[in-house]
Enzyme design. Structure first.
Site, PDB file in Angstrom:
ATOM      1  N   CYS A 151       0.839  -1.194   0.000  1.00 20.23           N
ATOM      2  CA  CYS A 151       0.000   0.000   0.000  1.00 20.23           C
ATOM      3  C   CYS A 151       0.877   1.249   0.000  1.00 20.23           C
ATOM      4  O   CYS A 151       1.907   1.294   0.675  1.00 20.23           O
ATOM      5  CB  CYS A 151      -0.919   0.014   1.216  1.00 20.23           C
ATOM      6  SG  CYS A 151      -2.068  -1.379   1.275  1.00 20.23           S
ATOM      7  N   HIS A 201      25.320 -13.910 -18.399  1.00 21.30           N
ATOM      8  CA  HIS A 201      23.887 -13.909 -18.154  1.00 21.30           C
ATOM      9  C   HIS A 201      23.614 -13.838 -16.656  1.00 21.30           C
ATOM     10  O   HIS A 201      24.440 -14.228 -15.835  1.00 21.30           O
ATOM     11  CB  HIS A 201      23.239 -15.171 -18.751  1.00 21.30           C
ATOM     12  CG  HIS A 201      21.754 -15.074 -18.867  1.00 21.30           C
ATOM     13  ND1 HIS A 201      20.907 -15.416 -17.834  1.00 21.30           N
ATOM     14  CD2 HIS A 201      20.963 -14.663 -19.889  1.00 21.30           C
ATOM     15  CE1 HIS A 201      19.657 -15.226 -18.220  1.00 21.30           C
ATOM     16  NE2 HIS A 201      19.655 -14.766 -19.456  1.00 21.30           N
ATOM     17  N   SER A 212      11.492 -12.289 -23.740  1.00 20.49           N
ATOM     18  CA  SER A 212      10.338 -12.288 -22.839  1.00 20.49           C
ATOM     19  C   SER A 212       9.845 -10.877 -22.547  1.00 20.49           C
ATOM     20  O   SER A 212       8.691 -10.696 -22.149  1.00 20.49           O
ATOM     21  CB  SER A 212      10.693 -13.000 -21.533  1.00 20.49           C
ATOM     22  OG  SER A 212      11.915 -12.522 -21.016  1.00 20.49           O
ATOM     23  N   PHE A 230       8.263 -14.860 -17.868  1.00 16.77           N
ATOM     24  CA  PHE A 230       7.190 -15.206 -18.800  1.00 16.77           C
ATOM     25  C   PHE A 230       7.191 -16.701 -19.141  1.00 16.77           C
ATOM     26  O   PHE A 230       6.237 -17.213 -19.721  1.00 16.77           O
ATOM     27  CB  PHE A 230       7.340 -14.403 -20.096  1.00 16.77           C
ATOM     28  CG  PHE A 230       6.074 -13.734 -20.549  1.00 16.77           C
ATOM     29  CD1 PHE A 230       4.867 -14.402 -20.501  1.00 16.77           C
ATOM     30  CD2 PHE A 230       6.090 -12.438 -21.021  1.00 16.77           C
ATOM     31  CE1 PHE A 230       3.696 -13.799 -20.922  1.00 16.77           C
ATOM     32  CE2 PHE A 230       4.924 -11.822 -21.454  1.00 16.77           C
ATOM     33  CZ  PHE A 230       3.721 -12.501 -21.401  1.00 16.77           C
ATOM     34  N   THR A 242      14.066 -11.186 -17.068  1.00 23.88           N
ATOM     35  CA  THR A 242      14.900 -11.039 -15.878  1.00 23.88           C
ATOM     36  C   THR A 242      15.164  -9.566 -15.584  1.00 23.88           C
ATOM     37  O   THR A 242      15.189  -9.153 -14.418  1.00 23.88           O
ATOM     38  CB  THR A 242      16.227 -11.789 -16.074  1.00 23.88           C
ATOM     39  OG1 THR A 242      16.770 -11.459 -17.366  1.00 23.88           O
ATOM     40  CG2 THR A 242      16.027 -13.283 -16.003  1.00 23.88           C
TER      41      THR A 242
END
Length: 742
Positions: free
Chosen positions: A134, A286, A419, A519, A543
């Site tokens: 919130c 990566h 993705s 994804f 990512t």
């Protein structure tokens, strides 16, 4: 005043009524209520502060009596009392706010209810009772009484948010656990009309999120109270890392193994930097690297600028920049299709003399790349070439080999995607080419998730759809769904593990945490994260999208300058944690103006039971049973491995620090011994007699054009419109024969 408003006010007056000393009670029971049997103050972090008993809160009846009111939608009785079902009370609430067409009136009503909310003791206002997600601070206290009814107290430092809380407490206080758990976030969708500007916008959406996030916290605490009442042990939490200004705390053996390399050996860092500087070697890696490798590389970045850690989209671009800066060699830490892409893009950019080296003398595979290189995938595309008369486009995931990109491009015009851009790529293609058929592959989960996303868009407003893609509306989305196809037999072995068991535990123990999901995850995890995304508590994407989301939520917490604990479920490969921790520590350390607030970030690693490995017999417990632990590594049979069940890719872990040092030490004079490590140029030809290196690069270049212009390149559109079906089928047959021969 209309009936719905009168009914709501009549009912709410009995709950919100003032007294000189209001108590936390329920008006349907005229006699004093005995102390509750279960009390609960919620903790976002199960490691920092578990449930603990509090001194009972005394309960007395309200001085005002219940008010009855007629409501046409009630069944069986014309009297609507405080014992009315949760569903009926929620419907009244919705009707009341929908009847207030003036935004100012909505605000006044919320402020009125905020004034009538029962007091929330200052002793309960702490980070453990905070509701996550919130914008304002919201505190929640829940207890279960002798009559198996839930009792709620809530408060906020925002008067409007306090009004939201008052409405939810009115609806759910006194309900059974079953009634509380039956309420869905979509049931609150109609309450989004309370937006101050009377329409859905970023501002009003954030207010609607308050309803959803408070509800999720109410339900999580309800589950915990019911389990405690029934004597059921609370499940073991997933392993996690807690990062704060004071340091890093690891919970669980898997998290401890990850944390071990977050502060790497200075000697190894300096040795690597010396080699890179001396021999002008660039490193592209990566996000999914082994934590030891990532720890050293992250630290070495501060001393040598030509080290880049990212997702696969920009690895080749970074290599080109390094070549332009004078690097003579590029080392690629990833799977083989990544080093292939780097080699091909360097050649296209005019740097054929720059050597590219992988980190193993064996194949570094990828389950998705393997699926796309199978005869079955060519069968899938042969149907694309032969079964439809309208134009076709093949959208292939970047996680495929250069050979696959070349072969498929000669069968069906092809563009690569990642993705992070796959949805925009597909929507843009449908917008630019009439009657287009899109054939996506090879990731089955991603294809199914894209299809589900489009189905969800069919019930959105045209305005909401236009915010995703300006050329689409509900009609166009409905019309494209039958023309979107995806491969049915390709999965990432890591993201496959985010299945039913993991999702169940997230629902049970982490439903109010921030959820992140790649994804590529299965549909259950995708749906869970999409629901969280709709209420501002989740992200679905690449990512890099996940990393950016975590950084943004942390920055928001720091800007609020109040004590906070942010909990993120990491729905992708666990190697991401090194980059996440590095970014979090950087933000925590750089914001000097917030030194008074204590903000911590918890990264949770979902682990399925498949990743639990028996330890040696020396670890026998008191009863003689074997203890269990989660063991990261690449050795066969150890939890996070080829045969394991946690989110760790065994192929990525073939990129060891020792391999990197070996390659760097051998360059430039000992290249003969590195021949198996070199990413060689493709001299093979496609069935149409063209070089694989040239044809395979074209779908990548099409994607780069789209990234830069947000439009498909004209060359690709012409390929789509003029591709010939019979010739493509013949090419597909030739490719299948070549694959079977291999």
């Amino acid at each position: 005043m209309d009936t719905a408003t009168l009914s709501m006010r009549a009912l709410s007056s009995s709950f919100f009524c003032n007294s000189s000393n209001p108590k936390f009670t329920h008006i349907s029971n005229p006699k004093p209520i005995s102390p509750p049997i279960v009390r609960y103050v919620y903790s976002q972090n199960p490691h920092l502060n578990s449930r603990h008993p509090l001194k009972p809160i005394s309960r007395t009846s309200f001085s005002c009596s219940a008010v009855t009111s007629h409501h046409p939608n009630t069944s069986g009785s014309d009297n609507l009392t405080a014992a009315t079902t949760t569903k009926a009370k929620l419907q009244l609430l919705i009707q009341e706010f929908q009847s207030l067409t003036d935004p100012v009136d909505r605000v006044k009503r919320l402020l009125h209810y905020a004034e009538l909310l029962l007091p929330f003791g200052d002793s309960l206002k702490n980070t453990d009772s905070r509701v996550p997600g919130c914008t304002a601070q919201v505190w929640l206290h829940v207890e279960l009484d002798d009559d198996n009814r839930l009792r709620f107290l809530a408060d906020s430092d925002s008067e409007i948010t306090k009004g939201f809380c008052a409405c939810l407490v009115w609806v759910l206080d006194g309900a059974t656990p079953e009634e509380v758990l039956a309420v869905k976030t979509e049931d609150l969708g109609a309450l989004s009309v309370v937006g101050l500007n009377g329409r859905r916008s970023g501002h009003s959406s954030s207010r609607a999120n308050t309803w959803h996030n408070v509800l999720m916290s109410m339900q999580k605490r309800t589950k915990a109270l019911v389990a405690e009442r029934d004597g059921k042990p609370r499940g073991e939490p997933f392993p996690s890392l807690i990062v704060s200004a004071e340091g890093i705390q690891a919970k669980g053996s898997y998290a401890e193994a990850q944390a071990r390399f977050l502060l790497p050996d200075e000697v190894k860092i300096q040795e690597l930097v010396n080699l890179l500087e001396e021999k002008k070697i660039g490193v592209v890696a990566h996000f999914y690297m082994d934590p030891e490798v990532q720890g050293v590389l992250t630290a070495a970045q501060k001393l040598w600028p030509h080290i880049h850690i990212s997702d696969s989209l920009v690895m080749a671009d970074s290599a080109v920049k390094m070549a332009k800066a004078g690097c003579k060699f590029i080392t690629v830490l990833g799977v083989d299709f990544m080093s292939e892409n780097v080699r091909a893009i360097l050649d296209q950019a005019g740097f054929p003399e720059v050597g590219v080296y992988r980190m193993s003398n064996e194949q570094i595979g990828c389950s998705l790349a393997d699926a796309a290189a199978s005869p079955g995938y060519m069968d899938y595309l042969s149907s694309a070439a032969a079964s439809v008369s309208s134009p076709s486009l093949h959208v292939v995931y970047i996680n495929t080999s250069l050979e696959t990109k070349a072969y498929t491009h000669e069968i069906v015009p092809t563009i690569t995607c990642t993705s992070s851009n796959v949805v925009q790529t597909i929507l843009q293609a449908f917008a630019e080419v009439p009657n287009l058929n899109v054939w996506y592959g090879p990731d089955t989960y991603m294809g199914a998730n894209i299809m589900e996303l489009f189905r969800q868009m069919t019930v959105m407003s045209d305005e909401e759809i236009a915010s995703i893609h300006p050329k689409h509306n509900r009609h166009s989305i409905k019309s494209l769904i039958p023309r979107l196809h995806y491969f049915q037999d390709g999965t990432c072995i890591v993201h496959h593990l985010f299945g039913h068991e993991v999702v169940g535990k997230i629902n049970e123990m982490y439903c109010d945490a921030f959820l992140t999901a790649h994804f590529e995850v299965p549909g259950e995890m995708f749906s869970l994260a999409m629901e969280a995304k709709r209420r501002g508590m989740g992200v679905v994407g690449s990512t890099q999208n996940i990393l950016d989301f975590i950084k943004e939520r942390l920055q928001e917490a720091l800007d609020r300058n109040v004590d906070d604990h942010l909990q993120f479920v990491l729905g992708t490969e666990s190697g991401m944690v090194t980059s996440i921790v590095s970014a979090v520590r950087k933000l925590l350390g750089s914001v000097k103006s917030h030194e008074g607030a204590k903000v911590s970030v918890e990264i949770v690693f979902p682990v399925s039971s498949e990743s639990i490995t028996r330890t040696p017999s020396s670890s026998l417990g008191e009863a003689g049973d074997l203890k269990f632990s989660v063991i990261p590594g690449v050795a066969s049979g150890e939890g996070c491995s080829l045969h394991g069940g946690c989110a760790s890719c065994p192929y990525m872990k073939m990129n060891s620090l020792e391999s990197l040092l070996k390659v760097c030490r051998s360059l430039p004079h000992d290249t003969n011994n590195l021949s198996a490590y070199e990413a060689a140029r493709f001299s093979l030809k496609t069935p149409n007699g063209k070089l694989i290196a040239d044809v395979g690069c074209e779908p990548i270049l099409h994607m780069r054009h789209f990234q830069a212009t947000k439009r498909l390149p004209e060359k690709l559109i012409q390929q789509i419109l003029h591709s010939g079906g019979n010739g493509n089928v013949l090419a597909c047959g030739a490719v299948k024969e070549q694959l079977q021969w291999k």
